[in-house]
Design a protein around this motif. Structure first.
Motif, PDB file in Angstrom:
ATOM      1  N   SER A 164      -1.870   4.175   4.372  1.00 47.77           N
ATOM      2  CA  SER A 164      -1.008   4.281   5.548  1.00 47.77           C
ATOM      3  C   SER A 164      -1.238   5.587   6.306  1.00 47.77           C
ATOM      4  CB  SER A 164       0.460   4.171   5.133  1.00 47.77           C
ATOM      5  OG  SER A 164       0.829   5.217   4.248  1.00 47.77           O
ATOM      6  N   LEU A 165      -2.106   6.463   5.810  1.00 44.48           N
ATOM      7  CA  LEU A 165      -2.447   7.683   6.551  1.00 44.48           C
ATOM      8  C   LEU A 165      -3.147   7.366   7.871  1.00 44.48           C
ATOM      9  CD1 LEU A 165      -3.720  10.046   3.698  1.00 44.48           C
ATOM     10  CD2 LEU A 165      -1.552  10.200   4.947  1.00 44.48           C
TER      11      LEU A 165
ATOM     12  N   VAL B 276       3.383  13.368   8.074  1.00 42.59           N
ATOM     13  CA  VAL B 276       3.596  12.953   6.685  1.00 42.59           C
ATOM     14  C   VAL B 276       4.770  13.713   6.074  1.00 42.59           C
ATOM     15  CG1 VAL B 276       2.564  12.808   4.386  1.00 42.59           C
ATOM     16  CG2 VAL B 276       1.164  12.315   6.408  1.00 42.59           C
TER      17      VAL B 276
ATOM     18  N   PRO C 167       3.218   8.302   1.898  1.00 42.35           N
ATOM     19  CA  PRO C 167       2.077   7.419   2.180  1.00 42.35           C
ATOM     20  C   PRO C 167       1.803   6.458   1.023  1.00 42.35           C
ATOM     21  CG  PRO C 167       1.561   9.685   2.776  1.00 42.35           C
ATOM     22  CD  PRO C 167       2.850   9.728   2.013  1.00 42.35           C
TER      23      PRO C 167
END
Length: 557
Positions: free
Chosen positions: A433-434, A533, A540
């Motif tokens: 998901s980064l 983040v 993540p």
């Protein structure tokens, strides 16, 4: 490798679609006025000053364990302290001790004798027909075992590929060639043919040794005159290595030439052309070799201390501040070596003084935020990257904070700031998901995100982010894309020419080409990725069914 519960088609789709999908789904990034103001604090001259100091001849190339490396440690520690960053190393300090072992294997005390059926034993010539890697734990090794050929040494049944299928290697020495099926995505192929992955897979199947065989008759054997490095744990056992699988029954790793492979395959009534034809078509070509080998080796050691530098900015959210986003870069370089054009100091200005400078300026951005992000942020400057990602391997496996609380690593290694930064490659982001914070940050800075223009370079597994991936922690590494101001979009050609003249040479110094305005944008991009983040409610995650998430995803817990 572990069994991989996903389809080949799905895996192939991840690399090409993940970043594009994230762009389509992501909302635009918006920043408050104070964060926007902090983002402008990056100054090209500050980046240049860091690089000038770290690449100065006085530091003699920042080789781990040398006074020059210690000067680099002292410099970055002082800079972090001046920014209000807290120490997060061992015992309240800014440093984490990394005990490096340099192991040597003398060809004069190495032996490899082949037994080919009923023929007389055939001794191979050391350093000409074979070499044996030094063993980092056992000073004396003797192995006598049958030989089997296991193709690439890869097990990936869910990709419809397994070199070990139907092959008995228990108590045997496995002969493999380096490579991967062409159908594998580039990052998966790179990881699959990594020596450590080959060793781990061989030992899972019960092998006691591995011989890496050359495919090209003109290929030379590796040389270990400078030694092979590992990291020791506090008990003196190997904690990390790129050529040894700690805690396994594997006793020997060696390399043999193409002629030896051809001899062994003939003994098994096959030949190299048939083997390579099958492997090239994506079909395993494994076979028992009807041969055995006796190997003996003596290793000697030199142990030395080096250090990772670890600083922390504590997060503002009482619930999330015990989770950590890592901004990393390697602090070491190659030291003093063979002269090139009269210069023997390998200053490492781009590799990786520029990456360290980036982390220091990222820390400056965080320090200017009146309200710190919700999660805490670690700034980790690592030793031993040039020796095999060893400082990062040690930190990722034995961090100075609880490992399960590390949520992501954003690594900065040799950004190659030699031209305007117009597009980027986010190595590894497509697996987790980064990808979303990468795309939001890139759009905010008017940068495009591209696929890797040089997949054959295996860059995803060649820098410190991969140490975090191997511990199950989503990670990425931002590199230049191909976009150019003239519209030719062929920057990789310029980078390749620069690399040929400069990379890992004394010419990587301050007399070379730099674009510190591009460096400023690179800092802003990496900061914005990490900041998102650190601010997000959820940590993540690996993409569903992703190769690396399945392979490594459970290790951190």
């Amino acid at each position: 490798m572990m069994l991989l519960p996903f389809s080949r088609a799905a895996l192939l789709a991840f690399g090409s679609l993940a970043l594009a999908g994230a762009t389509a789904q992501a909302q635009r990034l918006t920043l408050d006025k104070k964060t926007t103001k902090a983002l402008q604090k990056v100054q090209p001259d500050d980046l240049k000053a860091h690089v000038q100091y770290l690449a100065d001849d006085r530091l003699l190339g920042r080789r781990p364990g040398t006074p020059g490396y210690q000067l680099a440690v002292d410099y970055v520690t002082a800079r972090l302290r001046s920014l209000g960053v807290e120490p997060a190393g061992d015992e309240g300090s800014f440093v984490q001790r990394v005990r490096l072992r340099r192991a040597f294997s003398n060809p004069a005390t190495s032996a490899l004798v082949l037994r080919l059926g009923s023929a007389a034993p055939v001794p191979l010539a050391p350093a000409q027909e074979f070499v044996l890697y030094p063993h980092p734990e056992l000073p004396s090794v003797a192995v006598d075992a049958p030989l089997v050929f296991a193709g690439y040494g890869i097990s990936a049944p869910e990709l419809h590929y397994d070199d070990y299928a139907g092959l008995d290697v228990q108590g045997k020495i496995v002969v493999v060639v380096r490579g991967a099926p062409q159908a594998f995505p580039s990052t998966v192929a790179a990881a699959s043919q990594d020596v450590l992955a080959i060793l781990q897979n061989a030992t899972r199947h019960g092998a006691v040794g591995v011989l890496l065989a050359a495919r090209n008759p003109k290929a030379g054997l590796p040389s270990f005159r400078q030694g092979v490095y590992s990291v020791l744990d506090p008990d003196g056992k190997v904690a990390a290595s790129r050529s040894y699988a700690p805690g396994t029954g594997l006793k020997v790793l060696g390399a043999v030439g193409a002629g030896t492979l051809q001899t062994l395959l003939r003994q098994a009534t096959t030949d190299t052309s048939a083997v390579f034809s099958a492997l090239g078509a994506g079909r395993p070509a494994s076979v028992a070799l009807r041969s055995a080998a006796k190997l003996t080796n003596i290793s000697t050691y030199q142990d030395l201390d080096s250090y990772n530098v670890v600083g922390k900015l504590t997060g503002s959210d009482a619930r999330l501040r015990d989770e950590y986003v890592v901004h990393s870069a390697h602090l070491d370089h190659l030291g003093v070596g063979a002269p090139v054009k009269g210069d023997s100091i390998y200053n490492g200005a781009h590799d990786n003084a520029s990456g360290v400078a980036s982390v220091l300026e990222i820390a400056r951005l965080y320090s200017h935020l009146p309200q710190k992000p919700r999660r805490s942020v670690l700034f980790v400057l690592q030793t031993g990257e040039e020796l095999g990602l060893l400082g990062s391997a040690y930190f990722a496996a034995r961090p100075t904070v609880p490992k399960k609380q590390l949520v992501a690593d954003i690594n900065t290694d040799m950004p190659t700031i030699i031209a305007p930064l117009l597009s980027v490659v986010a190595l590894g982001a497509q697996h987790s998901s980064l990808a979303e914070p990468v795309n939001k940050a890139a759009e905010y800075l008017q940068l495009s995100v591209e696929a890797d223009p040089e997949p054959e370079q295996n860059r995803f597994i060649r820098s410190d982010q991969y140490s975090f991936v191997m511990q199950g922690i989503p990670a990425l590494h931002i590199k230049y894309g191909n976009k150019t101001a003239d519209g030719k979009n062929d920057l990789s050609k310029t980078v390749q020419a620069w690399r040929a003249a400069t990379y890992h040479k004394p010419q990587d110094d301050m007399s070379g080409t730099f674009d510190f305005e591009a460096g400023k944008k690179y800092v802003q991009l990496n900061f914005l990725i990490g900041y998102q983040v650190a601010q997000a409610e959820a940590r993540p995650t690996w993409n569903p069914g992703d190769f690396f998430g399945v392979w490594f995803g459970g290790k951190q817990f």
